[in-house]
Design a protein around this motif. Sequence first.
Motif, mmCIF file in Angstrom:
data_model
loop_
_atom_site.group_PDB
_atom_site.id
_atom_site.type_symbol
_atom_site.label_atom_id
_atom_site.label_comp_id
_atom_site.label_asym_id
_atom_site.label_seq_id
_atom_site.Cartn_x
_atom_site.Cartn_y
_atom_site.Cartn_z
ATOM 1 N N LYS A 1 0.837 -1.198 0.000
ATOM 2 C CA LYS A 1 0.000 0.000 0.000
ATOM 3 C C LYS A 1 0.878 1.257 0.000
ATOM 4 O O LYS A 1 1.775 1.399 0.819
ATOM 5 N N SER B 1 -9.897 -7.652 -7.048
ATOM 6 C CA SER B 1 -9.954 -6.738 -5.927
ATOM 7 C C SER B 1 -10.919 -7.282 -4.892
ATOM 8 O O SER B 1 -11.308 -8.463 -4.952
ATOM 9 N N ASN C 1 -8.700 4.818 2.855
ATOM 10 C CA ASN C 1 -9.302 4.234 1.655
ATOM 11 C C ASN C 1 -9.975 5.365 0.886
ATOM 12 O O ASN C 1 -10.679 6.180 1.468
ATOM 13 N N SER D 1 -11.927 4.967 -1.976
ATOM 14 C CA SER D 1 -12.990 4.511 -2.866
ATOM 15 C C SER D 1 -14.337 5.094 -2.455
ATOM 16 O O SER D 1 -14.516 5.586 -1.335
ATOM 17 N N GLY E 1 -10.984 -2.226 -2.504
ATOM 18 C CA GLY E 1 -9.536 -2.088 -2.498
ATOM 19 C C GLY E 1 -8.876 -3.424 -2.281
ATOM 20 O O GLY E 1 -9.472 -4.491 -2.504
ATOM 21 N N SER F 1 -12.450 3.347 -7.329
ATOM 22 C CA SER F 1 -11.544 2.934 -6.248
ATOM 23 C C SER F 1 -10.735 4.091 -5.675
ATOM 24 O O SER F 1 -10.149 3.953 -4.598
#
Length: 771
Positions: free
Chosen positions: A54, A125, A184, A186, A203, A409
């Motif tokens: 990440k 995903s 995140n 998204s 994700g 995303s």
Amino acid sequence: MITTLIATRMTAQSIEQTKQGVQFSAQNLDVKIEFYSNNIVRVYKTPQGVSYNKKSLSVVKLPENTTVSFEQKGNTTVLKSNSIQVDVNPVTGGISFYDNSGKLLLKDKDYGTQFSALDDAGMPSYTIRAGFLLDKEEPVYGVGQIMDNKFNRRNSSHHMQNENMSTYSPYFMSVKGYGVFWDNYSISDFNDNPQELSFQGIGHCSDYYFMYGKNADGVIAQVRDLTGKAPMLPLWAYGFFQSKERYTTQDESLDVLKKYRALKVPLDVIIQDWRYWPEFHKTDSLWNSQSFDKERFPNPKKWADEIHKLNAKLLIVTWPGFGPKTEQRKEFDSKNMIIKFDTWPPKSGARPYDVYNPEALDIYWRYLNKGIFSYIGNDGWWLDSTEPDHINKKDSDFLLPTHLGTYRSVKNAFSMMHNKGIATNQRLTNDNKRVVILTRSGFIGQQRYGSNTWSGDVASSWEMLEKQIPAALNYTLMGIPNWNSDIGGFFAGRWKKDGGNNNPEFQELYVRWMQFGTFCPMMRSHGTDLPREIWNFGERGSWCFDAQEKAINLRYKLLPYIYSTSWDVSHNNGTFMRPLIMDFANDSKTHEIGNEYLFGRSLLVAPVTQYKARNWQVYLPQGSDWYNFWTNEYYKGGQSVATETAIDKVPLYVKAGSIIPFGPEVQFSTEKKWDNLEIRIYPGADGEFLLYEDENDNYNYEKGIYSTITFKWNDKEKKLTIEDREGRFPSMLKSRKFKIAIANRNDVIADSSPKSGKLISYNGKKIVVKF
């Protein structure tokens, strides 16, 4: 990495101890827990055996060296810093957070994290869900700018998709003094019910940061430590802004500025809205060309120079979408850097560029710099449609590719990335001018870029004015300090049939909104359908003109207080708009109050949001005593007070123990030096204030080129100490006068000005003044 294998006593589960955390597998998940500092813990989860590297768009902090102790208690592994205890159950995957006294703060729910396989436009995903357990009656805040007129976010659900008027980040803060940021970007969902609080998005990992600060200020400090500090804005950015949709020629906006100067109504900034560019037979195929129409803006450099000669600043709008005939669009298309859905305006063919591509950010700036910034020398940017607008939405649009994955995303980070490209490139181009950005959306981390988010194209109504306040307060609790709204609301067409600017109700709405704007980080008049310049509401001497002028003048008188608060925001991770829970969390009545707040650390504001309200209930929190700003009437805290609110007065109270500097009457922020400030003291408690001064623009303050003067009030001894001045800068005042005025609770007055005060000279050396 140093690892130690810890075997649990009752199962075959095991935990590897790392330098500052642990890692283990449970419930088909790989889990890593790492202390980033004494107060911040990162929890990172992926499906078992599926690694993912990440790279955060928001988080800039790297783990700092932190002493962490490890202890095994039965099946539980206990990790401790000097601030946080984390209990880990490797069987269930449960994680519990405690303070260092052993008080339970939050539980990462057993079996609460779920990964469901998802085909994301051909990319493997997951749909990810993270669940937490809170106390039943525990208030939480944050989540975003939400127009539902609610403050406490418990027992609510929100589809977190950043759009015009809706700005979200997957974050919440508890009144217990901790916050959680689920990293995140998204399109996601927030849901809180009696069973759990959860985030759900898409994700490849569940990645969150638990931050403990003991109180709201402490949590915000941790958010800034994790995702970046807020830089100083220039002094002029705290003056009054005027714009409309839109000034059609360079002469029109220049004439507006000249009329403000002729009327001697303070103004610092003119904003140029859309379509200053060539219109290409009005098909908008040259939308956002970042160039000027030669007929309507024949000499844009001279225009900007004339604005500057009149001691004002110029903000220029620029959009993320480009019409098909623009040079920018052609280059972006050739390099596959366009997200292929239609954006504003409709039927133009305009499409947004891929802000997630670092090269695209640089290309965007190259055109913007050549066409505007280095050409005319404007002072800041209005970044409209930074969600961005999406015309004729189709489900398939959200599956379109970007540099970092599907649009859905990463959608919620669009504004942050767009702001990043402009802010970082401007600093590289000219580091002598502070970045000032007005933007319509945001995400945690955007505070790094000199950005001020406005609430979008809100309707001109009393209901919408009321909704602005809790929306702003929840937004600012996410650690993003700069927020504002269109004074009067953007869409005002509903008032046309009833007299427009002459309609008494619209006039009153505009005045009340302006009073609210006086106590926002940016004070900006803007809208469509009806013009908003002050003379459109009447002449000087009419109640509507005079009430506006009074609010604007008060804003300018408070500039020393506001600019010092800006330093507190930047240097100490402070907050402009402070919900009552920030300073009075021990008063449980404040936990649900989202319609009043402190502006800075001293002024309690309760904006009027109803027509013809001349008496307004204001709750004065327990834990302080209070003065009515306008009358000096003195009140004990812990009570609601019926406050008389004439049309030209916003309900405004001052915390006992406050020291507030008042500046001179000016027509623009830097017209006069602060060589004769009034220092107003409100007795009833000890108090302290730090007066901050610098060169008003540029980034020299980052090099220590600024000065501070600390004022301390000893209430028992009725003594004011003005400490030695700290620091220096080239244009600093070497000597000055202060008029020291004491608010007398027995001396009820007709306006906010005290009747008398002591005039003292100050040359930078410590002075003690006794009363």
